[in-house]
Every structure is written in C-alpha cells, then in structure tokens.
Design an enzyme around this catalytic site. Structure first.
Site, PDB file in Angstrom:
ATOM      1  N   ARG A  28       0.842  -1.198   0.000  1.00 25.69           N
ATOM      2  CA  ARG A  28       0.000   0.000   0.000  1.00 25.69           C
ATOM      3  C   ARG A  28       0.874   1.242   0.000  1.00 25.69           C
ATOM      4  O   ARG A  28       1.879   1.308   0.690  1.00 25.69           O
ATOM      5  CB  ARG A  28      -0.905   0.018   1.230  1.00 25.69           C
ATOM      6  N   TYR A  35      -1.576  -3.279  -6.880  1.00 32.74           N
ATOM      7  CA  TYR A  35      -1.328  -4.000  -5.626  1.00 32.74           C
ATOM      8  C   TYR A  35      -2.603  -4.080  -4.754  1.00 32.74           C
ATOM      9  O   TYR A  35      -3.290  -3.074  -4.543  1.00 32.74           O
ATOM     10  CB  TYR A  35      -0.191  -3.360  -4.810  1.00 32.74           C
ATOM     11  N   GLY A  36      -2.834  -5.227  -4.185  1.00 30.87           N
ATOM     12  CA  GLY A  36      -3.987  -5.562  -3.332  1.00 30.87           C
ATOM     13  C   GLY A  36      -4.691  -4.426  -2.617  1.00 30.87           C
ATOM     14  O   GLY A  36      -5.763  -3.991  -3.015  1.00 30.87           O
ATOM     15  N   GLY A  37      -4.093  -3.963  -1.545  1.00 33.31           N
ATOM     16  CA  GLY A  37      -4.753  -2.975  -0.700  1.00 33.31           C
ATOM     17  C   GLY A  37      -5.078  -1.677  -1.412  1.00 33.31           C
ATOM     18  O   GLY A  37      -5.944  -0.916  -0.984  1.00 33.31           O
ATOM     19  N   LYS A  48      -9.534  -2.342   2.250  1.00 34.89           N
ATOM     20  CA  LYS A  48      -9.166  -1.208   3.101  1.00 34.89           C
ATOM     21  C   LYS A  48      -9.946   0.054   2.741  1.00 34.89           C
ATOM     22  O   LYS A  48     -10.335   0.824   3.615  1.00 34.89           O
ATOM     23  CB  LYS A  48      -7.653  -0.949   3.028  1.00 34.89           C
ATOM     24  N   HIS A  73      -9.882  -2.554  12.015  1.00 30.51           N
ATOM     25  CA  HIS A  73      -8.832  -3.404  11.442  1.00 30.51           C
ATOM     26  C   HIS A  73      -8.563  -4.545  12.427  1.00 30.51           C
ATOM     27  O   HIS A  73      -7.544  -4.550  13.114  1.00 30.51           O
ATOM     28  CB  HIS A  73      -7.577  -2.547  11.223  1.00 30.51           C
ATOM     29  N   SER A  96      -0.754  -3.826  10.340  1.00 29.36           N
ATOM     30  CA  SER A  96      -0.471  -4.708   9.212  1.00 29.36           C
ATOM     31  C   SER A  96       0.782  -5.539   9.461  1.00 29.36           C
ATOM     32  O   SER A  96       1.781  -5.029   9.960  1.00 29.36           O
ATOM     33  CB  SER A  96      -0.286  -3.884   7.945  1.00 29.36           C
ATOM     34  N   CYS A 125       1.357  -7.865  11.628  1.00 31.16           N
ATOM     35  CA  CYS A 125       1.696  -8.072  13.033  1.00 31.16           C
ATOM     36  C   CYS A 125       0.986  -9.276  13.633  1.00 31.16           C
ATOM     37  O   CYS A 125       0.890  -9.415  14.848  1.00 31.16           O
ATOM     38  CB  CYS A 125       1.389  -6.815  13.840  1.00 31.16           C
ATOM     39  N   GLY A 126       0.436 -10.138  12.795  1.00 34.36           N
ATOM     40  CA  GLY A 126      -0.023 -11.419  13.317  1.00 34.36           C
ATOM     41  C   GLY A 126      -1.516 -11.665  13.413  1.00 34.36           C
ATOM     42  O   GLY A 126      -1.922 -12.622  14.076  1.00 34.36           O
ATOM     43  N   THR A 156      -3.705 -12.637  10.955  1.00 36.56           N
ATOM     44  CA  THR A 156      -4.069 -13.856  10.237  1.00 36.56           C
ATOM     45  C   THR A 156      -3.625 -15.080  11.015  1.00 36.56           C
ATOM     46  O   THR A 156      -4.374 -16.052  11.168  1.00 36.56           O
ATOM     47  CB  THR A 156      -3.422 -13.843   8.833  1.00 36.56           C
ATOM     48  N   ASP A 175      -8.910  -9.834   9.222  1.00 34.72           N
ATOM     49  CA  ASP A 175      -8.402  -8.484   8.934  1.00 34.72           C
ATOM     50  C   ASP A 175      -9.367  -7.365   9.297  1.00 34.72           C
ATOM     51  O   ASP A 175      -8.937  -6.311   9.728  1.00 34.72           O
ATOM     52  CB  ASP A 175      -8.041  -8.397   7.448  1.00 34.72           C
ATOM     53  N   ARG A 198       1.822 -12.171  -1.091  1.00 33.95           N
ATOM     54  CA  ARG A 198       0.557 -12.578  -0.452  1.00 33.95           C
ATOM     55  C   ARG A 198      -0.147 -13.678  -1.219  1.00 33.95           C
ATOM     56  O   ARG A 198       0.186 -13.985  -2.352  1.00 33.95           O
ATOM     57  CB  ARG A 198      -0.357 -11.358  -0.336  1.00 33.95           C
ATOM     58  N   TYR A 257       3.079 -17.356  17.903  1.00 32.80           N
ATOM     59  CA  TYR A 257       2.254 -18.258  17.087  1.00 32.80           C
ATOM     60  C   TYR A 257       1.277 -19.047  17.954  1.00 32.80           C
ATOM     61  O   TYR A 257       0.541 -18.474  18.735  1.00 32.80           O
ATOM     62  CB  TYR A 257       3.150 -19.147  16.218  1.00 32.80           C
TER      63      TYR A 257
END
Ligand code: GTP
Ligand code: SPV
Ligand code: MN
Length: 602
Positions: free
Chosen positions: A78, A206-208, A215, A235, A257, A259-260, A262, A286, A384, A508
């Site tokens: 992004r 790109y995605g975002g 987003k 978010h 974004s 930072c874990g 998913t 997300d 991704r 994790y």
C-alpha cells in the site's frame, strides 16, 4: 470514441446505469463486462488472464485451480503517501490523513483516468461486504480494467448476480473506480470521497490499493459510515475460542499490518495445551464490523469472504491451518516459482529450492546477492495469497450469520521490541480506549517507509480511519456509553526481545496461553495484579505446560518499566497534541491518571 448502450446494462438500477456510463465515457474501455459470479465466467477470465500473461497457472496436481501473479517492482505494498481522504474540509480528514479537496481530487484523477481503459475491458463488479442482505452489510460496485482485481474480488467479497438483484431493488452502493492506467508511481492516487460514498484508485495493481472492498471501503469509507450510523469498522481479526464444555468466547483483535492477525485468527492449540481440548473458530483475519445490539453487547461480522494473507513465514509449523487453506483455488502474488510449477517463499515448508524464478520474474538461486551485498529474496516480504475463507479448516460455522458473533474481549497489540508487556488488561472501557489510542508499532513490509521504525498507530487504524481521529476517539468513548455489556479491553505484545535481540515469547500457537488468560478474565475466573498501566497476570496464571520457557523470561515479559513508560508518555503527548482542541478531554484525563500512577512510589 465509443458509445455505450445503457439499455444493454443488465440492471434496473438507474443510478448504477448512469454512473457506469459516465465512468466509461471517461475511461473509454473497448468493452464493458458485468460480473455475475458464475463459475463459467470465472474460468473464462482465468483463461484470458493466462493468455495475456497476467496469471501463471500452477501445478494442477499439487495446487489445483491456483495461479501466480507478479506486480510491478514499484507496486508491492500500500502506498500510504498517495492515499487521500477527500472530505469537504481538511479538518474532517484530520492530521492522521493526507487530504485533498474533493474538486481537486476528482480533477487530478480525471486527468489520469481519461482514456486509461482504451484497448481494454471494463469489468463491473457488484459486491457485498458482509452476507448478502444482512443489516450489517454494505454494497459496492467496482469498475476495473484488471482481470487480476476481478478474480481477487470474487474471492475476497460476495460478488455477482445476488448483489445485482439487491441493486435492482434500488439499494445504495459505494462507487468504486479503478484503473491500472500505466502503473506509473507518479500518476498513482488512491482517493476516498466519504461524502460522495466514492473511491477512485488509479495507477496501481497491488492488493490494498485496488481491491477496493477491503481497506478503502470496509475501513476508510465504512469507518465514516460507522461514525454516522453508530457502529465500528475496525482493522481486527475475529475468532472464537471453544472450551471443552462447548462454550465459545469470541474476541476481536486489532494489530497493525503484518503483526499477526491472520496467524492468530486460525491458531491450532500447542502440544502442551492439547489436553485442555480447546478449539479455535476463525471468523475473520483483517476486518471487523461491529454493532451494539438490543442485548447491550457488541456483535461482529467479518465483511470479507477471503484471506489476503502474508506469504513469507507461512508454513506447517507456524500456520498449518493456512497451509491447508491455500492448497487449491488460490491466487499467489509476488512469490517464487519453482521449476515444477509449485511455489516457495522465505519461511515456506520444505527445502530451499536450488533454483526458481523470483518475484520479479528473474532466475534465482539461493545465496545470490544484490549490489549492496544483501541476499536477493525469492519472494517479496509483502508477497501474499488470496484464498476463500470457506476453504479454511477452522472457518466458523457462523460466517454466514447475518447477525454476527458476540464479542467478549477486544485486544490491541503492536510489534514492540521493548516496553509493552506480553499482556495486560485495561481498568475499564475508557481506559481501554486510551490503551488503543496509545498503540504504537514497528513498521513492517506491508507499507512503504522505513522498516522497524516505531510509529504511533492507534487501534491499528492510522492508515485506515476515513476521518479525523480525534472524532474517532470520541466515537469509541461514546460507543462505550451505549453498551450495557461492553467487551473488556486488553493489550498484547508477542514481539518483546531480550538483550541479545531474540524474541522472549515463542508466539504463534503458544499465544493461546495468553488468550486462555484473557478468556478466564472475561469469565471472572481469575484475579489479576494491578499495575500502573493495567491489570497484569499473576505469573502462575499463564499455563506454561509443555513450553520450555524459564520463569525469568515470563517475568521479563510481564515487567512494567516505569521509567521507560514515563518516556513513552512524552511521545504519546506529542501525538495527542497533533489533534489540538479536537482531542477528547477524557483521554487527557487518562493520560494524567497514568502519569500519576507511574510516579507513585511503589
Ligand atoms: P496484514 O494482512 O498485513 O493485516 O497482517 P496480519 O496482521 O494478518 O499479520 P500476519 O498474521 O500475516 O503475520 C505477519 C508476520 O508476523 C508474519 O511474518 C508472521 O510469521 C509473523 N508473526 C505472526 N504471529 C507471530 C507471533 O506470534 N510471533 C512472532 N514472532 N511473529 C509472528
Ligand atoms: C494490510 O496491509 O493491512 C493488509 C494487506 O491487510 S492490504 O490489503 O494490502 O492492505
Ligand atoms: Mn490488514
């Protein structure tokens, strides 16, 4: 010049027809194709994309229905500095956003959109964020000249004929326009017009930046709608934690974004906790839309229907659930292609391949160095995958529930090498809002900018709040008053390091040990220790069974360093002050309260 036959548009919605015609007149596509969501249409688009070189089909036996896509080297994350909120006034956008006057925004972008789709097809994607027809849901229509965008939107949103049927009945919709144009960074703009319910994105693939339901709509535009309509667009991941007795506690967690989110949303219980029989249900990874219901509790849905997840680091040890999810029907972006038509990324399962084609389409071998002597990566750090959520083994059985799930706890967290303890709980809602507002995190590859630099990122929403964050904080405070049974608010940090720079916490799946404490707190089963910053767990209340973690490490992880916190307060003050007089007094009161508690002799 093309003329477009409005009579042939397959909808009865006059506003929709008129808008599509107007945008087509500007962009000048050769053809207009309406997306119906059918399998045949999807397959046709995949074929075309393969022929055009936009998608590379993967090993049909090992990765059925999956494709690889590469974006331009300058278009891999992004671009926040090219993202604008075009509200009527600069003040409405706030110091947290780039602002452009709506008229100037349209004008600047129009110059780039003009004729940008010549020789291309414009796809019309009617999509629903949230279950089709739910009171939680919002409809959007994205116009794009990218087949990659169409195919991703078919995974990430509920798109097609069912949504057109709602539009035919006159439903309102967010007007989303996207064109790749010539993918020139200097002509790239991601513009949001909250008052017009409109998004214009140009010059990126790109995605975002381009999957406008994500987003752009589900956070920036939706946060603005949520302010007016008294709900939250956040978010946040949403997950259910099922105890052996069948009780499921749902939590929502906001981490910046990469930072874990998913990973946490689909964790499998670690070996040591298996005997306890927990089971995790993934609702979202997300974005969360949350409303107060008549029971006075906060209910949440995931407006998306797929994952757009970070590839590097995903493997059968860190995230077996995701490895299972992306076995088929998945679109991969910017990872390494192996000679046998399968894929690899840094931190993937199996051996490092001896050769392949890297994310830039160049031949790659392990150990290759760039001009500065740094290893050349096979996959981009922000590479991704896009996969349907219903392929996820832990997908919640309530995903299609129009009503969502009740949220018992909200968790804030960042990537902090120092300062923030593993977990703490706020004293009450107002203090919890303060905890969210003072969040900060080290920058990751998910956005352009200096990696590792600590930046303030309230509620993980800094890049995604579609209006002045001073107003956003007030909205959070007000929502608290509207709830009879407000969720408890916690803060976590999986990323604290020791003197040698190693992570103190294994993270994790072991994070379940922290969630267990959080759930017990929500059920009033455990006492906790008050500290200046909030309630901290008693050491013995974090179950470390089967984990080789010395008690001193846990002590370090839970330590509150008063001096460091007082220094942090100076940075917080500087940040709060950016909002000038708009900033809510309640949060200044919390600020003073924390300062007093930190200065109080122990
Ligand atoms: P966005 O999709 O950008 O919003 O990211 P996200 O918040 O969903 O992050 P994700 O789960 O994809 O994780 C991002 C990175 O953090 C990956 O490289 C993970 O391997 C790493 N990570 C996730 N959880 C942990 C953890 O508990 N500890 C550590 N040390 N790293 C983690
Ligand atoms: C993020 O950066 O927070 C993401 C990926 O979830 S993107 O869709 O690109 O925003
Ligand atoms: Mn995200």
């Amino acid at each position: 010049m093309h003329t477009y036959n409005v009579k042939k548009f397959p909808t009865h919605n006059k506003h929709l027809k008129a808008w599509v015609k107007k945008m087509a007149d500007m962009c000048q596509p050769d053809d207009i194709v309406w997306i119906d969501g059918s399998a045949e249409q999807k397959q046709r688009l995949e074929k075309e994309a393969v022929t055009a070189g936009e998608l590379i089909p993967l090993n049909e036996e090992k990765m059925p229905g999956s494709f690889l896509h590469r974006t331009n080297a300058n278009d891999v994350a992004r671009t926040e500095h090219l993202t604008y909120i075009c509200s009527r006034t600069k003040k409405e956008a706030g110091p947290n956003n780039n602002w452009m006057a709506p008229r100037a925004g349209y004008q600047k972008a129009r110059a780039i959109f003009k004729g940008a789709m010549r020789g291309r097809t414009m796809y019309v994607i009617p999509f629903s964020m949230g279950p089709v027809g739910s009171t939680f849901s919002k409809i959007g229509v994205e116009l794009t000249d990218s087949r990659y965008v169409v195919l991703n939107m078919l995974i990430m949103t509920r798109a097609g004929a069912a949504v057109t049927a709602l539009l035919d009945k006159g439903a309102d919709f967010t007007r989303c326009l996207h064109s790749l144009a010539d993918l020139d960074v200097n002509k790239r703009l991601i513009l949001h017009f909250p008052q017009d319910n409109t998004i214009w994105s140009v010059g990126s693939g790109y995605g975002g930046n381009v999957l406008l339901g994500k987003k752009c709509l589900a956070l920036r535009i939706a946060s603005f709608m949520g302010l007016k309509e008294k709900w939250f667009a956040e978010h946040m991941l949403i997950m259910g934690i099922e105890e052996p007795n069948g009780r499921i506690t749902y939590i929502a967690a906001a981490f910046p974004s990469a930072c874990g989110k998913t990973n946490l949303a689909m964790l499998l219980p670690p070996e040591g906790l298996k005997r306890k029989g927990y089971r995790i249900w993934t609702v979202g990874d997300d974005i969360a839309w949350m409303r107060v219901d008549s029971d006075g509790a906060l209910w949440a849905i995931n407006p998306e229907s797929g994952f757009f997840g970070v590839a590097p680091g995903t493997n059968s040890h860190t995230n077996p659930t995701m490895v299972e999810t992306i076995r088929k029907n998945t679109i991969f972006t910017n990872v390494l292609l192996k000679p046998d038509g399968t894929l690899w990324w840094e931190g993937a399962d199996g051996e490092v391949p001896s050769r392949g084609i890297d994310w830039q389409g160049k031949p790659w071998k392990p150990g290759m160095l760039d001009g500065q002597g740094k290893p050349i990566l096979g996959a981009h750090p922000n590479s991704r995958f896009t996969a349907p959520i219903n392929q996820c083994p832990s997908a919640s059985f309530r995903l299609e529930q129009h009503h969502g799930v009740p949220i018992s706890a909200i968790i804030f967290g960042g990537r902090r090498a120092h300062l923030a303890p593993l977990v703490y709980e706020s004293f009450n809602w107002r203090h919890g809002v303060f905890v969210g507002a003072t969040m900060a995190s080290e920058r990751t590859a998910a956005q352009y900018g200096k990696q590792g630099e600590v930046r303030r990122d309230p509620m993980a929403m800094l890049p995604f709040c579609g209006y002045n964050m001073a107003t956003y904080f007030k909205h959070w405070l007000n929502m608290g008053y509207r709830m009879a049974a407000a969720p408890r608010i916690f803060h976590v940090n999986w990323f604290r390091i020791d003197e040698k720079g190693k992570f103190l916490w294994p993270g994790y799946r072991e994070n379940l040990r922290v969630l267990e404490w959080i759930v017990a707190r929500c059920e009033n089963k455990l006492q906790a220790l008050p500290s200046p910053i909030g309630y901290i767990p008693k050491i013995e209340d974090i179950d470390l069974t089967g984990l080789n973690l010395p008690r001193e490490s846990l002590e370090k992880l839970l330590m509150v360093d008063r001096k460091a916190w007082l220094e942090e307060l100076e940075r917080v003050k500087k940040f709060f002050k950016e909002f000038k007089n708009d900033f809510p007094q309640e949060l200044w009161d919390e600020f003073e309260g924390l300062r007093m508690r930190l200065n109080r002799p122990v």
